[in-house]
Design a protein around this motif. Structure first.
Motif, PDB file in Angstrom:
ATOM      1  N   ALA A 177       7.288   6.976  -6.568  1.00  0.00           N
ATOM      2  CA  ALA A 177       6.427   5.925  -7.098  1.00  0.00           C
ATOM      3  C   ALA A 177       4.973   6.387  -7.170  1.00  0.00           C
ATOM      4  CB  ALA A 177       6.542   4.669  -6.239  1.00  0.00           C
ATOM      5  N   VAL A 178       4.531   7.128  -6.147  1.00  0.00           N
ATOM      6  CA  VAL A 178       3.158   7.649  -6.136  1.00  0.00           C
ATOM      7  C   VAL A 178       2.928   8.593  -7.317  1.00  0.00           C
ATOM      8  CG1 VAL A 178       1.563   9.158  -4.886  1.00  0.00           C
ATOM      9  CG2 VAL A 178       2.794   7.345  -3.660  1.00  0.00           C
ATOM     10  N   PRO A 195      -2.471  -3.417  -9.636  1.00  0.00           N
ATOM     11  CA  PRO A 195      -3.759  -2.810  -9.997  1.00  0.00           C
ATOM     12  C   PRO A 195      -4.338  -1.961  -8.872  1.00  0.00           C
ATOM     13  CG  PRO A 195      -3.690  -5.120 -10.647  1.00  0.00           C
ATOM     14  CD  PRO A 195      -2.486  -4.882  -9.783  1.00  0.00           C
ATOM     15  N   GLU A 196      -4.088  -2.361  -7.609  1.00  0.00           N
ATOM     16  CA  GLU A 196      -4.656  -1.639  -6.475  1.00  0.00           C
ATOM     17  C   GLU A 196      -3.591  -1.427  -5.402  1.00  0.00           C
ATOM     18  OE1 GLU A 196      -7.897  -3.953  -5.063  1.00  0.00           O
ATOM     19  OE2 GLU A 196      -9.183  -3.569  -6.813  1.00  0.00           O
ATOM     20  N   VAL A 197      -3.665  -0.281  -4.737  1.00  0.00           N
ATOM     21  CA  VAL A 197      -2.787   0.009  -3.594  1.00  0.00           C
ATOM     22  C   VAL A 197      -3.625   0.664  -2.506  1.00  0.00           C
ATOM     23  CG1 VAL A 197      -0.713   0.308  -5.017  1.00  0.00           C
ATOM     24  CG2 VAL A 197      -2.134   2.299  -4.459  1.00  0.00           C
ATOM     25  N   ASP A 198      -3.136   0.612  -1.267  1.00  0.00           N
ATOM     26  CA  ASP A 198      -3.811   1.303  -0.175  1.00  0.00           C
ATOM     27  C   ASP A 198      -2.765   1.954   0.727  1.00  0.00           C
ATOM     28  OD1 ASP A 198      -2.753  -0.761   1.359  1.00  0.00           O
ATOM     29  OD2 ASP A 198      -4.625  -1.885   1.376  1.00  0.00           O
ATOM     30  N   GLN A 199      -3.238   2.690   1.718  1.00  0.00           N
ATOM     31  CA  GLN A 199      -2.336   3.437   2.593  1.00  0.00           C
ATOM     32  C   GLN A 199      -1.415   2.518   3.387  1.00  0.00           C
ATOM     33  OE1 GLN A 199      -1.806   6.514   2.519  1.00  0.00           O
ATOM     34  NE2 GLN A 199      -0.793   7.090   4.435  1.00  0.00           N
ATOM     35  N   LEU A 257      -0.124  -0.329   2.462  1.00  0.00           N
ATOM     36  CA  LEU A 257       0.977  -0.765   1.599  1.00  0.00           C
ATOM     37  C   LEU A 257       1.984   0.362   1.394  1.00  0.00           C
ATOM     38  CD1 LEU A 257       2.395  -2.670  -0.391  1.00  0.00           C
ATOM     39  CD2 LEU A 257       0.825  -1.842  -2.162  1.00  0.00           C
ATOM     40  N   LEU A 258       1.497   1.551   1.035  1.00  0.00           N
ATOM     41  CA  LEU A 258       2.395   2.669   0.756  1.00  0.00           C
ATOM     42  C   LEU A 258       3.212   3.054   1.990  1.00  0.00           C
ATOM     43  CD1 LEU A 258       0.088   4.957  -1.440  1.00  0.00           C
ATOM     44  CD2 LEU A 258       1.918   3.436  -2.197  1.00  0.00           C
ATOM     45  N   SER A 259       2.565   3.104   3.158  1.00  0.00           N
ATOM     46  CA  SER A 259       3.285   3.472   4.377  1.00  0.00           C
ATOM     47  C   SER A 259       4.316   2.416   4.753  1.00  0.00           C
ATOM     48  CB  SER A 259       2.300   3.680   5.533  1.00  0.00           C
ATOM     49  OG  SER A 259       1.456   4.776   5.281  1.00  0.00           O
ATOM     50  N   SER A 260       3.960   1.159   4.585  1.00  0.00           N
ATOM     51  CA  SER A 260       4.900   0.081   4.897  1.00  0.00           C
ATOM     52  C   SER A 260       6.108   0.138   3.973  1.00  0.00           C
ATOM     53  CB  SER A 260       4.204  -1.278   4.794  1.00  0.00           C
ATOM     54  OG  SER A 260       3.138  -1.386   5.720  1.00  0.00           O
ATOM     55  N   VAL A 261       5.849   0.390   2.709  1.00  0.00           N
ATOM     56  CA  VAL A 261       6.947   0.529   1.752  1.00  0.00           C
ATOM     57  C   VAL A 261       7.822   1.728   2.106  1.00  0.00           C
ATOM     58  CG1 VAL A 261       7.488   1.108  -0.659  1.00  0.00           C
ATOM     59  CG2 VAL A 261       5.796  -0.661  -0.151  1.00  0.00           C
ATOM     60  N   PHE A 262       7.196   2.821   2.509  1.00  0.00           N
ATOM     61  CA  PHE A 262       7.938   4.024   2.867  1.00  0.00           C
ATOM     62  C   PHE A 262       8.916   3.749   4.015  1.00  0.00           C
ATOM     63  CE2 PHE A 262       8.250   7.620   5.842  1.00  0.00           C
ATOM     64  CZ  PHE A 262       8.896   8.547   5.038  1.00  0.00           C
ATOM     65  N   TYR A 263       8.423   3.168   5.094  1.00  0.00           N
ATOM     66  CA  TYR A 263       9.295   2.924   6.249  1.00  0.00           C
ATOM     67  C   TYR A 263      10.375   1.896   5.925  1.00  0.00           C
ATOM     68  CZ  TYR A 263       5.996   5.687   8.935  1.00  0.00           C
ATOM     69  OH  TYR A 263       5.216   6.713   9.396  1.00  0.00           O
ATOM     70  N   MET A 289      -4.286   7.855   1.192  1.00  0.00           N
ATOM     71  CA  MET A 289      -4.756   7.299  -0.080  1.00  0.00           C
ATOM     72  C   MET A 289      -5.540   6.026   0.190  1.00  0.00           C
ATOM     73  SD  MET A 289      -2.576   6.094  -3.429  1.00  0.00           S
ATOM     74  CE  MET A 289      -2.022   7.758  -3.733  1.00  0.00           C
ATOM     75  N   THR A 290      -6.760   5.996  -0.229  1.00  0.00           N
ATOM     76  CA  THR A 290      -7.577   4.805  -0.051  1.00  0.00           C
ATOM     77  C   THR A 290      -7.309   3.832  -1.171  1.00  0.00           C
ATOM     78  OG1 THR A 290      -9.353   5.857  -1.283  1.00  0.00           O
ATOM     79  CG2 THR A 290      -9.390   6.115   1.102  1.00  0.00           C
ATOM     80  N   GLN A 291      -7.838   2.619  -0.986  1.00  0.00           N
ATOM     81  CA  GLN A 291      -7.635   1.612  -2.024  1.00  0.00           C
ATOM     82  C   GLN A 291      -8.246   2.105  -3.318  1.00  0.00           C
ATOM     83  OE1 GLN A 291      -8.622  -2.268  -0.727  1.00  0.00           O
ATOM     84  NE2 GLN A 291      -8.399  -3.191  -2.726  1.00  0.00           N
TER      85      GLN A 291
END
Length: 488
Positions: A140-141, A77-81, A83-89, A1-3
């Motif tokens: 969350a996604v 307002p914005e997310v990127d890969q 952030l999502l991957s860091s949150v996942f781990y 997922m891009t920003q």
């Protein structure tokens, strides 16, 4: 997922999302309700109490596993890969740690509840922490992107698998383990669906900077969740230690019953509106309109359901659950109406989160939770009934106060909101009077409990439905609009 930056949400999108969530919640809650009834017939109150110990522990640890990261992902307002991957781990690691704490701490947890027999149940259910850690980001996604068909699929799969496994094992004589393995199977099924429907996969990225960027919001959210959970679920520990596992089983079933409107109606609307409100968080006029109509929809459905359940409590319990659960009747008299008010009050968190004011939410949770705990301690002096009365009294006080505080964020007067809710209160009061009179009359005439229940439910439906058609409050129009858009 891009920003990415989401565009404003259309009314059609909200209607579609709400329709999917309504369908998902309908299937989920009907399934849970039926399963609860069947299991209450097949198992003992003590079995419900033992599982309640483990599930309460899981809910507490969920706060520490997530630490508000899911809400932060939705609100930004914005997310990127990255952030999502860091949150996942982070969630995966936290899930493993929480599972280990639950497994090895099971004897202490069971002792704290005064139920030593719960140790093995707590240990078995600790695996749920690992499973949920693997899917927290995927949930969350789905919510952030407002793919509510996927959210509904996850919930339905979990509930249906849980019910099927639990009932099958209960019929085979598995006892409390029927509920244990049913819960594990349900979470596993929901986890698989979440991975499939989200379409998101983590990258080999774990960075501190993205986590720090959401720390302020997420930690305040986690502090709110942890504090309110600890303070507002202390009643289960108090009941278990003071009255034992059977009483906890009765009380937990009462709570499960009154939570249906909050989970079925309020949860649906708030799940849909949180990401939508987050996109218009600076438009107070739009937030006022949306929040007023959302609370109207909650009141329209939850007030008659819960107040109606209180008026038919005796025949409802006697017919559906049986004589073993008669201690539940007086609890429903007081806790069911409180459940409707709690559904209204639960909606305040959506505004706090959408406006990015998790700090306000934490302070409110701390104050309201402490007040609730004091009320429970006082009420428990008179047993379960005293606790139920305290539950209603505390909710009656907290609801207007909680709404007044949060409405300041959108420059709205409490009196304006309350006036919009008056039609639903008046219709519910009329329905309750008619239903109570009919149930009392049929009981006095010696009618069987099932007759009392059938006549009471029919009377309530006719009176409330007739008044709704006559008064035609905004929630009725909103429901019709939702149906029409869903047919396109």
């Amino acid at each position: 997922m891009t920003q990415e930056t989401e565009s404003p949400v259309s009314a059609q999108g909200l209607a579609s999302g709400t329709r999917w969530m309504v369908m998902g919640r309908l299937v989920t809650q009907v399934s849970r309700f039926v399963v609860s009834i069947l299991l209450a017939r097949l198992l003992t109150p003590e079995a419900f109490g033992l599982v309640a110990v483990a599930m309460t522990t899981i809910l507490a640890l969920e706060v520490f596993k997530d630490l508000g990261t899911g809400a932060a992902v939705i609100q930004r307002p914005e997310v990127d890969q990255a952030l999502l991957s860091s949150v996942f781990y982070f969630n995966v690691l936290a899930g493993v740690v929480c599972a280990a704490a639950m497994f090895f701490g099971a004897p202490l947890i069971a002792t704290a509840f005064g139920t030593p027999d719960a140790t093995s149940v707590v240990r078995a259910l600790s695996v749920i922490m690992v499973l949920s850690g693997l899917t927290q980001t995927h949930h969350a996604v789905l919510r952030r992107s407002m793919r509510f068909s996927g959210v509904a699929a996850v919930e339905m799969a979990g509930a249906l698998v849980n019910g099927a496994v639990s009932i099958t094992l209960a019929l085979l004589g598995a006892g409390v383990w029927a509920m244990v393995w049913g819960n594990i199977a349900g979470v596993l099924a929901g986890s698989v669906i979440a991975w499939i429907r989200s379409g998101w996969k983590p990258s080999a990225v774990l960075r501190a900077a993205p986590l720090r960027s959401i720390a302020g919001f997420s930690l305040n959210t986690a502090a709110f969740n942890a504090t309110t959970f600890a303070l507002m679920n202390a009643d289960k520990i108090l009941v278990s230690r003071s009255l034992g596992a059977p009483a906890l089983g009765v009380y937990s079933l009462a709570q499960r019953t009154i939570n249906y409107p909050m989970e079925s109606v309020a949860h649906v609307l708030m799940t849909v509106l949180f990401p939508a409100f987050s996109r218009i968080q600076d438009d107070n006029a739009a937030l006022r309109r949306g929040y007023t109509r959302a609370l109207g929809a909650i009141a329209f459905l939850t007030l008659p359901l819960m107040v109606g359940a209180a008026t038919v409590a005796r025949p409802l319990v006697e017919v559906v659950l049986g004589e073993e659960w008669t201690d539940l009747i007086p609890l429903l008299w007081f806790m069911a109406p409180a459940g409707a008010l709690a559904a209204l009050l639960s909606a305040v968190n959506t505004l706090y989160s959408a406006k990015g004011r998790a700090d306000w939410m934490f302070r409110w949770g701390l104050a309201s939770g402490a007040f609730t705990l004091v009320g429970f301690v006082v009420g428990l002096r008179w047993g379960l009934v005293g606790l139920a009365v305290a539950y209603l009294a505390v909710t009656l006080i907290q609801t207007p106060v909680g709404l007044w505080i949060v409405l300041r964020l959108i420059d709205m007067r409490l009196s304006t909101l309350l006036r919009s809710l008056l039609p639903y209160v008046a219709m519910t009061a009329a329905m309750a009077a008619a239903t109570s009179g009919v149930v009392a009359a049929t009981a006095g005439a010696g009618a069987a409990p099932w007759v009392q229940l059938a006549v009471g439910v029919l009377t309530g439906a006719v009176v409330y439905g007739g008044l709704a058609a006559w008064v035609h409050p905004p929630a009725v129009a909103d429901s019709l609009t939702l149906i029409r858009r869903g047919e396109r």
